[in-house]
Scaffold this motif. Structure first.
Motif, short mmCIF file in Angstrom:
data_model
loop_
_atom_site.label_atom_id
_atom_site.label_comp_id
_atom_site.label_asym_id
_atom_site.label_seq_id
_atom_site.Cartn_x
_atom_site.Cartn_y
_atom_site.Cartn_z
N LEU B 95 13.05 13.41 -22.22
CA LEU B 95 13.94 14.66 -22.69
C LEU B 95 15.26 14.35 -22.29
CD1 LEU B 95 11.47 17.49 -21.50
CD2 LEU B 95 11.97 16.49 -23.88
N ASP B 96 16.42 14.97 -22.85
CA ASP B 96 17.81 14.87 -22.30
C ASP B 96 18.16 15.59 -21.03
OD1 ASP B 96 18.77 17.37 -22.78
OD2 ASP B 96 18.27 17.18 -24.85
N ALA B 97 19.01 15.08 -20.17
CA ALA B 97 19.39 15.31 -18.82
C ALA B 97 19.19 16.96 -18.56
CB ALA B 97 20.77 14.95 -18.28
N ASN B 98 19.93 17.74 -19.43
CA ASN B 98 19.94 19.15 -19.12
C ASN B 98 18.69 19.92 -19.11
OD1 ASN B 98 22.42 20.22 -18.93
ND2 ASN B 98 22.98 20.14 -21.18
N LEU B 99 17.82 19.59 -20.17
CA LEU B 99 16.74 19.93 -20.66
C LEU B 99 15.87 19.66 -19.47
CD1 LEU B 99 15.06 21.80 -22.64
CD2 LEU B 99 14.62 19.59 -23.70
N ARG B 100 15.86 18.42 -18.87
CA ARG B 100 14.98 17.88 -17.91
C ARG B 100 15.06 18.72 -16.73
NH1 ARG B 100 15.59 11.69 -17.72
NH2 ARG B 100 16.96 11.74 -16.15
N ALA B 101 16.48 18.90 -16.19
CA ALA B 101 16.64 20.04 -15.13
C ALA B 101 15.99 21.14 -14.92
CB ALA B 101 18.17 19.91 -14.65
N ARG B 102 16.04 21.80 -16.23
CA ARG B 102 15.47 23.03 -16.27
C ARG B 102 14.17 22.96 -16.36
NH1 ARG B 102 17.62 25.03 -21.50
NH2 ARG B 102 15.43 25.22 -22.33
N LEU B 103 13.34 22.08 -17.00
CA LEU B 103 12.11 22.04 -17.28
C LEU B 103 11.40 21.83 -15.87
CD1 LEU B 103 10.82 20.57 -20.69
CD2 LEU B 103 10.28 22.72 -19.58
N ALA B 104 12.15 20.94 -14.98
CA ALA B 104 11.66 20.45 -13.80
C ALA B 104 11.22 22.00 -12.82
CB ALA B 104 12.54 19.54 -13.12
N VAL B 105 12.25 22.76 -13.06
CA VAL B 105 11.85 23.96 -12.41
C VAL B 105 10.70 24.79 -12.97
CG1 VAL B 105 12.95 26.15 -11.57
CG2 VAL B 105 14.24 24.01 -11.53
N GLU B 106 10.85 24.80 -14.43
CA GLU B 106 9.79 25.70 -14.89
C GLU B 106 8.30 25.10 -14.63
OE1 GLU B 106 10.26 26.07 -19.03
OE2 GLU B 106 12.36 26.90 -18.90
N VAL B 107 8.48 23.51 -14.84
CA VAL B 107 6.96 22.97 -14.58
C VAL B 107 6.43 23.49 -13.13
CG1 VAL B 107 5.78 20.87 -14.46
CG2 VAL B 107 7.10 21.35 -16.25
N ARG B 108 7.53 23.29 -12.38
CA ARG B 108 6.83 23.73 -11.06
C ARG B 108 6.40 25.14 -10.52
NH1 ARG B 108 11.92 24.31 -6.90
NH2 ARG B 108 11.83 26.34 -7.99
N ASP B 109 7.10 25.78 -11.63
CA ASP B 109 6.74 27.30 -11.27
C ASP B 109 5.42 27.60 -11.94
OD1 ASP B 109 9.20 27.68 -9.80
OD2 ASP B 109 10.30 28.53 -11.39
N ILE B 110 5.23 26.90 -13.07
CA ILE B 110 3.83 27.13 -13.90
C ILE B 110 2.75 26.69 -13.15
CG2 ILE B 110 2.64 26.27 -15.91
CD1 ILE B 110 5.30 26.36 -17.22
N LEU B 111 2.91 25.50 -12.70
CA LEU B 111 1.93 24.84 -11.79
C LEU B 111 1.53 25.82 -10.65
CD1 LEU B 111 2.72 20.91 -11.68
CD2 LEU B 111 0.79 22.10 -12.73
N HIS B 112 2.43 26.24 -10.08
CA HIS B 112 2.42 27.24 -9.01
C HIS B 112 1.59 28.38 -9.42
CE1 HIS B 112 3.45 27.80 -4.77
NE2 HIS B 112 3.78 29.19 -5.14
N ALA B 113 2.09 28.97 -10.44
CA ALA B 113 1.36 30.21 -10.87
C ALA B 113 -0.15 30.09 -11.24
CB ALA B 113 2.15 30.77 -12.25
N GLU B 114 -0.34 28.81 -11.97
CA GLU B 114 -1.67 28.44 -12.07
C GLU B 114 -2.53 28.10 -10.84
OE1 GLU B 114 -3.79 27.65 -15.07
OE2 GLU B 114 -2.84 29.56 -15.57
N GLY B 115 -1.80 27.82 -9.70
CA GLY B 115 -2.47 27.26 -8.57
C GLY B 115 -3.20 26.08 -8.98
N THR B 116 -2.52 25.07 -9.54
CA THR B 116 -3.13 23.85 -10.01
C THR B 116 -2.38 22.90 -9.22
OG1 THR B 116 -3.52 24.42 -12.16
CG2 THR B 116 -3.71 22.11 -11.53
N THR B 117 -3.22 21.87 -8.39
CA THR B 117 -2.27 20.85 -7.79
C THR B 117 -1.96 19.81 -8.78
OG1 THR B 117 -4.30 21.07 -6.20
CG2 THR B 117 -2.92 18.94 -5.89
N GLY B 118 -0.87 19.35 -8.66
CA GLY B 118 0.01 18.50 -9.42
C GLY B 118 0.34 17.11 -8.70
#
Lengths: 546, 144
Positions: B95-118
């Motif tokens: 992905l391009d740099a902008n999207l990457r920075a935003r999705l990194a945060v989102e992915v972390r939050d989603i994994l957190h919300a799901e309680g999945t070890t990543g």
């Protein structure tokens, strides 16, 4: 056991199916024929080799070999002579209808050989459109039919290469001081040479293994290796001579395949430029290039349809109606033609099912390129390198008996098996690229989501291969419907298929017989052409996704 | 143990979405393999689409999505069967740099919300800092 060892074991278990099929119905029969030709001692002449040499030096044999080479060379020359200008006209320029014309040019190639033989017979026999030319049962008639068939091969192979050739190259040569002709000869021609050589080798192969055309159009006077094998079996009951000739044919085909493999055309890496619209003078060239092809393709088809409608008093559907009645008294056909058509349909369905199951299984097994996959693919492609006549002869000689408790002689199973053997390599050749085009990552993704190997195949491979499979199944069906070379050996006289029935009707004189043969040919051509078109349509929708 | 019985999820670098299935069917694939009933699957797919910010796009074909949307679908698909461990193999590198920075945060939050070890593999140290609780650096196959 580790998962990879388990999957290797599963691979071999599945591979046993195509391997067993090919061993029993191809390697053993064909091997037995060749061994018989070379090795089997003979009471009269002593050793097997001496007997084989005796067959080879017979005047009949030498003449058949020379005729085969001569006809194949003439057919190849004719196909190139008509095909190269047509390839130029169809690939160099963009004009309205070029696509349609190109599609039409490729139609003959998908017609069953027996239909083409019937069409040329309709055109050239004494009461035919060009009957006055006296070409019936002449070498020229056979060569014309061979060109009819193979012009499309030249257009496809050479046209494809020509299309991907940048016209800028010739332009560059012209700016360096080369005249138009010099530029063509020094730049364009060398770039096309591999494609032309490849096309010539393939056409030579098709011409030298052509069976139905020579059998029907050559009459009793012109015999090639293929028809000589058939005659030795059916008229002289000389199985040794047939086996020796089969050996000759295998060598022939092997040499042609070797040549075509060595000169496989390289895909030019140059960017494809849009072909341009022709200028006024070039229109003349295009017309001059395509008119002879058009006449050659249209005349026999027209003659076939016309003769199928011609009756003793004018025109009508009498011959078509006769297909559904009792066979004519003077024909050697024991059953009505419609029954032969039903036999053909049943046999083609069974052959398609066999080729389909084994073909899909093989494509799956060889999708990942490993050494064992390479070996399996080579084995399944092997029947391509042996003419259908040799396959048929082999099945007749080895399997016309009790095999593993099943009496194949009394059953009609050999017919669909022979047809499946002819269709299988073509089917696999169409399926394997599609199977290889599936990203292995998709299978890995499915596995991480909990799909077992079987469910991966069912949910990922199968849906992605659906259209390619549909196309190749239709193709296999059309081949089985029109198959003549192998079927002629294994079909029992009281259970003819549509192509063998047409062959028999054509070999008998009489307006009624040939009229029915022409009518049946029109129907067979219509069915196979429709199935082939459906196959082509299915194939072009592949790859639309992603 | 064969891959399909390990219960480990994997987000591929290039998504590897099934081209013949819709967005929703892609996400439901693992649930189906686990033998979940249709009603439960539909509910779970809707939840996941919501979580990755693609609510209502379940019937789309995966070819109609942008690169960022595709990686979100890939993430949702891997999360759906609740893997014991989710490995993410450079999930954002295409992905391009902008999207990457935003999705990194989102992915972390989603994994957190799901309680999945990543377990995230990345070449981008900043991305690793954003996404991970623990960062291990590797060079030539050795932990530094």
């Amino acid at each position: 056991m580790s998962p990879s060892a388990a999957s290797t074991r599963l691979w071999w278990v599945l591979a046993a199916v195509p391997v067993a099929f090919l061993t029993l119905f191809f390697l053993w029969p064909v091997g037995a024929v060749l061994a018989r030709g070379l090795l089997e001692a003979d009471a009269g002449t002593g050793s097997g080799i001496a007997a084989a040499l005796e067959v080879l030096t017979r005047e009949r044999t030498v003449r058949a070999i020379l005729t085969t080479v001569g006809l194949a060379l003439a057919g190849t020359a004719g196909s190139l002579g008509l095909g190269l200008p047509a390839a130029w006209a169809l690939s160099r320029f963009r004009w309205r209808g070029a696509r349609t014309v190109r599609a039409l040019v490729t139609v003959p190639f998908v017609l069953p050989t027996i239909v083409v033989a019937a069409a040329f017979s309709a055109l050239l026999s004494r009461s035919g459109l060009l009957g006055a030319w006296g070409l019936d049962q002449s070498a020229l008639a056979i060569v014309a039919a061979l060109v009819f068939f193979n012009v499309s091969v030249v257009v496809r192979i050479v046209g494809g290469a020509w299309e991907s050739l940048s016209p800028r190259m010739a332009d560059a040569a012209r700016t360096l001081g080369a005249g138009r002709a010099t530029a063509w000869w020094r730049v364009t021609m060398p770039a096309l040479r591999p494609a032309i050589t490849s096309a010539a080798a393939v056409v030579f192969l098709f011409c030298s293994t052509s069976f139905a055309l020579v059998l029907i159009l050559g009459g009793s006077r012109i015999r090639t290796v293929e028809t000589e094998i058939y005659l030795q079996v059916n008229q002289f009951l000389d199985l040794r001579a047939a086996s020796v000739l089969a050996l000759v044919q295998v060598v022939f085909v092997g040499l042609a395949l070797l040549v075509s493999a060595r000169v496989r055309p390289r895909r030019a890496a140059t960017a494809v430029e849009r072909a341009r619209a022709p200028r006024r003078a070039e229109w003349v060239g295009i017309a001059a290039a395509l008119t002879p092809v058009f006449l050659l393709l249209a005349a026999p088809v027209y003659a076939l349809v016309e003769r199928s409608l011609r009756t003793a008093d004018g025109y009508g559907l009498d011959h078509y109606a006769a297909l559904f009645g009792e066979p004519p008294a003077r024909s050697t056909l024991p059953v009505p033609v419609w029954e032969a058509a039903v036999n053909s349909l049943v046999s083609a369905v069974v052959a398609t099912a066999i080729a389909g199951v084994i073909g899909v299984l093989t494509a799956h097994l060889v999708a990942a390129r490993t050494r064992r996959a390479g070996l399996l693919e080579a084995l399944v492609m092997l029947p391509l390198g042996v003419s259908a006549v040799v396959v048929g002869l082999g099945l007749l000689l080895t399997l016309n008996r009790n095999v593993l408790g099943v009496d194949l002689r009394a059953s009609w199973w050999l017919v669909p098996i022979a047809q499946a053997m002819v269709a299988l390599p073509l089917m696999v050749r169409a399926l394997v690229p599609a199977a290889r085009a599936i990203d292995p990552g998709l299978r890995a993704a499915a596995a991480t989501l909990g799909a077992s190997p079987w469910r991966v195949w069912l949910r990922v491979d199968a849906p992605l291969l659906r259209s390619a499979t549909g196309a190749s199944v239709a193709f296999a069906f059309a081949i089985a419907m029109g198959e003549f070379g192998a079927t002629a050996f294994v079909a029992r006289p009281d259970r003819p298929t549509l192509p063998t029935a047409i062959g028999r009707l054509l070999s008998r004189p009489g307006l009624e017989n040939v009229g029915m043969a022409f009518a049946a040919s029109v129907l067979l051509a219509a069915v196979t052409a429709a199935v082939m078109l459906a196959s082509e349509r299915l194939r072009t929708t592949v790859g639309a996704e992603l | 143990m064969p891959v399909h019985r390990r219960g480990f999820g994997l987000v591929f670098q290039d998504g590897q979405l099934f081209p013949h299935l819709s967005v929703g069917a892609n996400i439901a694939f693992g649930l189906e393999m686990a033998g979940m009933g249709r009603a439960a699957r539909t509910a779970r797919v809707a939840d996941l689409l919501d979580m990755v910010g693609l609510a209502g796009l379940g019937d789309r074909g995966v070819t109609e999505l942008s690169g960022g949307q595709r990686q979100r679908v890939a993430l949702a698909r891997s999360l759906a069967p609740r893997p014991r461990l989710l490995a993410l193999d450079e999930p954002l590198s295409s992905l391009d740099a902008n999207l990457r920075a935003r999705l990194a945060v989102e992915v972390r939050d989603i994994l957190h919300a799901e309680g999945t070890t990543g377990l995230v593999v990345t070449h981008d140290p900043a991305e690793a800092q954003v996404m991970a609780h623990r960062v291990l650096r590797m060079s030539d196959g050795h932990l530094l």
